[in-house]
Design an enzyme around this catalytic site. Structure first.
Site, PDB file in Angstrom:
ATOM      1  N   TRP A   1       0.825  -1.201   0.000  1.00 43.97           N
ATOM      2  CA  TRP A   1       0.000   0.000   0.000  1.00 43.97           C
ATOM      3  C   TRP A   1       0.866   1.260   0.000  1.00 43.97           C
ATOM      4  O   TRP A   1       0.594   2.214  -0.723  1.00 43.97           O
ATOM      5  CB  TRP A   1      -0.952  -0.023   1.179  1.00 43.97           C
ATOM      6  CG  TRP A   1      -1.974   1.068   1.178  1.00 43.97           C
ATOM      7  CD1 TRP A   1      -2.238   1.943   2.180  1.00 43.97           C
ATOM      8  CD2 TRP A   1      -2.878   1.407   0.114  1.00 43.97           C
ATOM      9  NE1 TRP A   1      -3.232   2.817   1.814  1.00 43.97           N
ATOM     10  CE2 TRP A   1      -3.656   2.511   0.548  1.00 43.97           C
ATOM     11  CE3 TRP A   1      -3.112   0.905  -1.174  1.00 43.97           C
ATOM     12  CZ2 TRP A   1      -4.634   3.111  -0.247  1.00 43.97           C
ATOM     13  CZ3 TRP A   1      -4.083   1.504  -1.968  1.00 43.97           C
ATOM     14  CH2 TRP A   1      -4.834   2.574  -1.511  1.00 43.97           C
TER      15      TRP A   1
ATOM     16  N   LYS B   1      -5.011   0.888   8.880  1.00 46.47           N
ATOM     17  CA  LYS B   1      -6.281   0.627   9.552  1.00 46.47           C
ATOM     18  C   LYS B   1      -6.048  -0.311  10.725  1.00 46.47           C
ATOM     19  O   LYS B   1      -5.564  -1.423  10.542  1.00 46.47           O
ATOM     20  CB  LYS B   1      -7.278   0.005   8.564  1.00 46.47           C
ATOM     21  CG  LYS B   1      -7.524   0.869   7.331  1.00 46.47           C
ATOM     22  CD  LYS B   1      -8.193   0.115   6.208  1.00 46.47           C
ATOM     23  CE  LYS B   1      -8.320   0.991   4.975  1.00 46.47           C
ATOM     24  NZ  LYS B   1      -8.892   0.264   3.815  1.00 46.47           N
TER      25      LYS B   1
ATOM     26  N   LYS C   1     -13.603  -3.297   9.686  1.00 42.41           N
ATOM     27  CA  LYS C   1     -14.004  -3.994   8.452  1.00 42.41           C
ATOM     28  C   LYS C   1     -13.061  -5.153   8.158  1.00 42.41           C
ATOM     29  O   LYS C   1     -13.445  -6.131   7.507  1.00 42.41           O
ATOM     30  CB  LYS C   1     -14.098  -3.012   7.292  1.00 42.41           C
ATOM     31  CG  LYS C   1     -12.789  -2.384   6.841  1.00 42.41           C
ATOM     32  CD  LYS C   1     -12.120  -3.123   5.717  1.00 42.41           C
ATOM     33  CE  LYS C   1     -10.745  -2.557   5.427  1.00 42.41           C
ATOM     34  NZ  LYS C   1     -10.027  -3.313   4.377  1.00 42.41           N
TER      35      LYS C   1
ATOM     36  N   SER D   1      -7.896  -9.611  -1.067  1.00 50.20           N
ATOM     37  CA  SER D   1      -8.054  -9.244   0.338  1.00 50.20           C
ATOM     38  C   SER D   1      -7.248 -10.178   1.246  1.00 50.20           C
ATOM     39  O   SER D   1      -7.519 -11.381   1.318  1.00 50.20           O
ATOM     40  CB  SER D   1      -9.533  -9.308   0.737  1.00 50.20           C
ATOM     41  OG  SER D   1      -9.684  -9.196   2.137  1.00 50.20           O
TER      42      SER D   1
ATOM     43  N   ASN E   1      -7.233 -10.183   4.537  1.00 48.25           N
ATOM     44  CA  ASN E   1      -8.039 -10.621   5.675  1.00 48.25           C
ATOM     45  C   ASN E   1      -9.005 -11.736   5.292  1.00 48.25           C
ATOM     46  O   ASN E   1      -9.136 -12.722   6.015  1.00 48.25           O
ATOM     47  CB  ASN E   1      -8.790  -9.417   6.263  1.00 48.25           C
ATOM     48  CG  ASN E   1      -7.854  -8.462   6.967  1.00 48.25           C
ATOM     49  OD1 ASN E   1      -7.446  -8.672   8.094  1.00 48.25           O
ATOM     50  ND2 ASN E   1      -7.494  -7.377   6.283  1.00 48.25           N
TER      51      ASN E   1
END
Length: 319
Positions: free
Chosen positions: A11, A102, A186, A248, A250
């Site tokens: 990221w 996050k 999330k 993703s 997660n």
């Protein structure tokens, strides 16, 4: 605008590439021991994207001194050490710190912006950059919408204007508490989605999204934020990228956990769910989905039994 990005993972490197493309003077910092940084120094590529020659690479943290904006994109549980042991000693003033990460600190239950404020001069400002998107999609030219929030409205407006481009449409955030809690949690819902994929119960993701958003909205409300934030880009708006996407971490971590397959990448939700337990107890809020994820991950309870118990909870009105 002079910008330094701390963190050369997938990221951090994407943010570097994106902001350089907008014409900013960008430096990417990574520790000399970082395998990611070593790869960039050799090839300027990490296998996902290639950084242009205009991007400066640095393994010396002093590079933040000349920056107008310091963007941090590291594992959330390492933020306190970075601020206290590395950045505080540089006595930085009149900087804008932007958190592109996050999470919630496990030991204290603090939001990440609160940790930055603990160790920075009062002349500095803190903002968060949140919302959906994956490196692979942005680099391929697929646009998305994101949100920037700060308690300082002038800083928020400046960042939205400076960072907006054809690839990312930014919205002005209106709730730091809700946006930070929603964005962190999330990832926990993403792990739960992976559990469902691993158990071949993918059709239950609709219920997971609906009820997951509802319980996080309750927590945000109890903490003094706006519960509507859970239905915005920080949380519900990020579900497609977290609950369904093959990219993703997660979701993939949750699926691998159920299938007992190895998964080495960072899944922030693993740490966040422990912090959410602390917050839920402190605020007196019931988080049944998060509690289920916690017990499966940390107490090694039987996932089939846990899912059965979750669905057999007492009957009640939806709202």
């Amino acid at each position: 605008m002079k910008i330094t990005i701390i963190g050369c993972g997938r990221w951090g490197s994407l943010i570097t590439w994106y902001l350089d493309g907008l014409g900013h003077e960008v430096t990417l910092y990574g520790r000399e021991t970082s395998s990611h940084m070593q790869t960039f120094l050799r090839t300027r590529s990490n296998g996902l994207l290639t950084l242009p020659p205009s991007v400066r690479l640095s393994t010396t943290l002093d590079c933040v001194k000349d920056a107008d904006v310091i963007i941090i994109s590291i594992g959330s549980q390492g933020l306190r050490a970075l601020m206290e042991k590395e950045l505080a000693g540089l006595q930085l003033k009149n900087k804008i710190f932007v958190l592109c990460m996050k999470g919630i600190e496990i030991q204290t239950g603090k939001r990440l912006s609160e940790i930055v404020e603990e160790f920075t001069d009062s002349s500095n400002r803190v903002a968060v950059w949140l919302g959906p998107g994956h490196v692979q999609e942005f680099y391929a030219g697929i646009p998305n919408c994101m949100v920037i929030d700060s308690f300082d409205d002038v800083v928020k407006q400046q960042l939205v204007e400076e960072f907006s481009g054809d690839l990312i449409r930014f919205y002005y955030g209106q709730d730091m508490i809700g946006n930070e809690i929603g964005a962190a949690s999330k990832n926990v819902i993403g792990i739960a989605a992976g559990f469902l994929d691993g158990m071949r119960l993918t059709t239950l993701k609709g219920a997971l999204m609906s009820r997951g958003t509802r319980e996080i909205a309750r927590l945000i409300d109890a903490m003094g934020g706006n519960p509507v934030s859970a239905y915005g880009l920080c949380h519900l708006g990020d579900y497609e990228a977290t609950v369904f996407s093959p990219y993703s971490h997660n979701r993939r971590f949750g699926e691998c956990f159920i299938k007992q397959e190895k998964f080495d990448a960072l899944a922030e939700g693993y740490y966040t769910v422990a912090a959410l337990r602390t917050l839920a107890e402190r605020q007196g809020v019931e988080l049944p989905i998060c509690d289920t994820v916690y017990r499966i991950l940390y107490e090694n309870t039987d996932f089939q039994k846990e899912m059965d118990q979750l669905f057999r909870r007492s009957l009640k009105n939806e709202f």
